[in-house]
Design a protein around this motif. Sequence first.
Motif, PDB file in Angstrom:
ATOM      1  N   ALA A 231       1.020  -1.173  -0.038  1.00  0.00           N
ATOM      2  CA  ALA A 231       0.035   0.087   0.026  1.00  0.00           C
ATOM      3  C   ALA A 231       0.939   1.200   0.046  1.00  0.00           C
ATOM      4  O   ALA A 231       0.453   2.306  -0.299  1.00  0.00           O
ATOM      5  CB  ALA A 231      -0.898   0.000   1.168  1.00  0.00           C
ATOM      6  N   THR A 232       2.185   1.187   0.411  1.00  0.00           N
ATOM      7  CA  THR A 232       3.039   2.250   0.096  1.00  0.00           C
ATOM      8  C   THR A 232       3.943   2.209  -0.942  1.00  0.00           C
ATOM      9  O   THR A 232       3.795   3.100  -2.025  1.00  0.00           O
ATOM     10  CB  THR A 232       3.744   2.519   1.494  1.00  0.00           C
ATOM     11  OG1 THR A 232       2.924   2.549   2.525  1.00  0.00           O
ATOM     12  CG2 THR A 232       4.732   3.744   1.729  1.00  0.00           C
ATOM     13  N   ALA A 233       4.902   1.330  -1.071  1.00  0.00           N
ATOM     14  CA  ALA A 233       5.836   1.343  -2.096  1.00  0.00           C
ATOM     15  C   ALA A 233       5.133   1.005  -3.499  1.00  0.00           C
ATOM     16  O   ALA A 233       5.305   1.760  -4.512  1.00  0.00           O
ATOM     17  CB  ALA A 233       7.020   0.279  -1.770  1.00  0.00           C
ATOM     18  N   LEU A 234       4.477  -0.121  -3.838  1.00  0.00           N
ATOM     19  CA  LEU A 234       3.854  -0.629  -4.846  1.00  0.00           C
ATOM     20  C   LEU A 234       2.730   0.436  -5.188  1.00  0.00           C
ATOM     21  O   LEU A 234       2.638   0.669  -6.454  1.00  0.00           O
ATOM     22  CB  LEU A 234       3.175  -2.096  -4.740  1.00  0.00           C
ATOM     23  CG  LEU A 234       2.699  -2.492  -5.980  1.00  0.00           C
ATOM     24  CD1 LEU A 234       3.733  -2.738  -7.107  1.00  0.00           C
ATOM     25  CD2 LEU A 234       1.947  -3.886  -5.674  1.00  0.00           C
ATOM     26  N   ALA A 235       2.021   0.796  -4.390  1.00  0.00           N
ATOM     27  CA  ALA A 235       0.784   1.840  -4.750  1.00  0.00           C
ATOM     28  C   ALA A 235       1.422   3.068  -5.418  1.00  0.00           C
ATOM     29  O   ALA A 235       1.014   3.384  -6.391  1.00  0.00           O
ATOM     30  CB  ALA A 235      -0.082   1.919  -3.705  1.00  0.00           C
ATOM     31  N   PHE A 236       2.516   3.640  -4.596  1.00  0.00           N
ATOM     32  CA  PHE A 236       2.992   4.799  -5.205  1.00  0.00           C
ATOM     33  C   PHE A 236       3.584   4.469  -6.598  1.00  0.00           C
ATOM     34  O   PHE A 236       3.662   5.353  -7.490  1.00  0.00           O
ATOM     35  CB  PHE A 236       4.166   5.449  -4.041  1.00  0.00           C
ATOM     36  CG  PHE A 236       3.515   6.283  -3.041  1.00  0.00           C
ATOM     37  CD1 PHE A 236       2.897   7.627  -3.540  1.00  0.00           C
ATOM     38  CD2 PHE A 236       3.332   6.015  -1.818  1.00  0.00           C
ATOM     39  CE1 PHE A 236       2.219   8.495  -2.784  1.00  0.00           C
ATOM     40  CE2 PHE A 236       2.821   6.834  -0.992  1.00  0.00           C
ATOM     41  CZ  PHE A 236       2.412   7.941  -1.327  1.00  0.00           C
ATOM     42  N   TRP A 237       4.416   3.394  -6.696  1.00  0.00           N
ATOM     43  CA  TRP A 237       5.066   3.194  -7.962  1.00  0.00           C
ATOM     44  C   TRP A 237       4.032   2.984  -9.153  1.00  0.00           C
ATOM     45  O   TRP A 237       4.147   3.384  -9.789  1.00  0.00           O
ATOM     46  CB  TRP A 237       5.855   2.004  -7.954  1.00  0.00           C
ATOM     47  CG  TRP A 237       6.489   1.431  -9.102  1.00  0.00           C
ATOM     48  CD1 TRP A 237       7.731   2.103  -9.749  1.00  0.00           C
ATOM     49  CD2 TRP A 237       5.836   0.432 -10.048  1.00  0.00           C
ATOM     50  NE1 TRP A 237       7.639   1.268 -10.827  1.00  0.00           N
ATOM     51  CE2 TRP A 237       6.667   0.420 -10.913  1.00  0.00           C
ATOM     52  CE3 TRP A 237       4.695  -0.290  -9.840  1.00  0.00           C
ATOM     53  CZ2 TRP A 237       6.529  -0.478 -12.276  1.00  0.00           C
ATOM     54  CZ3 TRP A 237       4.527  -1.247 -10.990  1.00  0.00           C
ATOM     55  CH2 TRP A 237       5.421  -1.183 -12.018  1.00  0.00           C
ATOM     56  N   ALA A 238       2.865   2.207  -8.706  1.00  0.00           N
ATOM     57  CA  ALA A 238       2.096   1.928  -9.722  1.00  0.00           C
ATOM     58  C   ALA A 238       1.344   3.393 -10.076  1.00  0.00           C
ATOM     59  O   ALA A 238       1.095   3.405 -11.506  1.00  0.00           O
ATOM     60  CB  ALA A 238       0.999   0.975  -9.303  1.00  0.00           C
ATOM     61  N   PHE A 239       1.150   4.277  -9.391  1.00  0.00           N
ATOM     62  CA  PHE A 239       0.276   5.456  -9.692  1.00  0.00           C
ATOM     63  C   PHE A 239       1.269   6.432 -10.408  1.00  0.00           C
ATOM     64  O   PHE A 239       0.749   6.744 -11.314  1.00  0.00           O
ATOM     65  CB  PHE A 239       0.110   6.213  -8.252  1.00  0.00           C
ATOM     66  CG  PHE A 239      -0.827   7.481  -8.401  1.00  0.00           C
ATOM     67  CD1 PHE A 239      -2.059   7.521  -8.837  1.00  0.00           C
ATOM     68  CD2 PHE A 239      -0.119   8.705  -8.524  1.00  0.00           C
ATOM     69  CE1 PHE A 239      -2.855   8.507  -8.907  1.00  0.00           C
ATOM     70  CE2 PHE A 239      -0.915   9.974  -8.865  1.00  0.00           C
ATOM     71  CZ  PHE A 239      -2.163   9.724  -8.803  1.00  0.00           C
ATOM     72  N   LEU A 240       2.509   6.550 -10.289  1.00  0.00           N
ATOM     73  CA  LEU A 240       3.605   7.186 -10.776  1.00  0.00           C
ATOM     74  C   LEU A 240       3.752   6.868 -12.142  1.00  0.00           C
ATOM     75  O   LEU A 240       4.099   7.322 -13.303  1.00  0.00           O
ATOM     76  CB  LEU A 240       4.648   7.269 -10.117  1.00  0.00           C
ATOM     77  CG  LEU A 240       4.781   8.137  -8.948  1.00  0.00           C
ATOM     78  CD1 LEU A 240       6.064   7.963  -8.236  1.00  0.00           C
ATOM     79  CD2 LEU A 240       4.292   9.516  -9.021  1.00  0.00           C
ATOM     80  N   ALA A 241       3.815   5.262 -12.456  1.00  0.00           N
ATOM     81  CA  ALA A 241       4.050   4.638 -13.703  1.00  0.00           C
ATOM     82  C   ALA A 241       2.487   4.979 -14.374  1.00  0.00           C
ATOM     83  O   ALA A 241       2.762   5.164 -15.909  1.00  0.00           O
ATOM     84  CB  ALA A 241       4.186   3.224 -13.445  1.00  0.00           C
ATOM     85  N   ALA A 242       1.322   4.885 -13.736  1.00  0.00           N
ATOM     86  CA  ALA A 242       0.192   5.040 -14.759  1.00  0.00           C
ATOM     87  C   ALA A 242       0.046   6.599 -15.190  1.00  0.00           C
ATOM     88  O   ALA A 242      -0.429   6.707 -16.244  1.00  0.00           O
ATOM     89  CB  ALA A 242      -1.126   4.967 -13.600  1.00  0.00           C
TER      90      ALA A 242
END
Length: 302
Positions: A231-242
């Motif tokens: 919910a912190t690392a993966l979610a932020f990465w996914a949001f920035l990549a999106a």
Amino acid sequence: MRETSSAAVRRGGILLACAIFLWGMNWPIMKIGIGYIHPLWFAAIRVLLGALTLFTFLAFRGGNILPNRRELPILLSVGGLQIGLGMALIHSALLYVDAGRSAIIAYTMALWAAPMAAWALGEKLTVAKGAGLLMGIVGLLFLLNPLTFPWGWNTATLGNVLLLLAAVSWAIAIVHVRAHTWIRGHLQLLPWQLLLGGVLISITALTLDGPPHITPSWTLGAILLFNGPLATALAFWAFLAAARALTSNATAMGSLAVPVVGFAASHLLLGEPLSASTLGGLGFIVGGIFLATIGGFKRRRT
């Protein structure tokens, strides 16, 4: 250069949906987590686990990840305000406020950012932004429900005030992000911002509550693993990549689903009530964020 192929857009949509799901589902999970560990220590461990995950990812990816002097102001504002102060306030508020209600109030950050940007950055406060701000205030009135809210200084008042302060601290950081001239992508600075925020929360927790008292359990371990790496690392990465694959308005509009998912998940997982005032508040606040967001589209290119 931004990818425009259908495959990139499809991949961006999947990543955005992943971030929305993780952030939305995390509201009731955080509520459960603070039953096992004090909120400030929960926030600190979550953020530091996220930082460790991203540092590991960037180390394998290679390249220079050290921030330079020109990046220090944005490192301090996001790490200190949005992550350090914001996370501490939100996790503390969950002691007193339902998770679904907390998700809705926290996401009023987009409403407060509009007048702040007009004052600090000279952005035009359009009719759409003004209408969105008014709708958000009406939504808050629905949530607080003046006819039934237990006015006076009590735990309910404290929790709602903490959430509003968190939303304002996020809004200040958002305005600075919009004003900052980016040298590199957000992802390279994010682990440092998380590290700073985690250290600040840890110092606060140690000062106010002393060393953490943790009773090891599989449930708490699963909650922390979900919160840190996912919910912190993966979610932020996914949001920035999106955000790199999709248009800015598609990314912003998709973010509106986070408090909706958080509210629905809290009802399903925790049995939180679906009162008319909460549903009305959700509708007005999401509508207000929508208007405030589309009011800024004509200004861009980010």
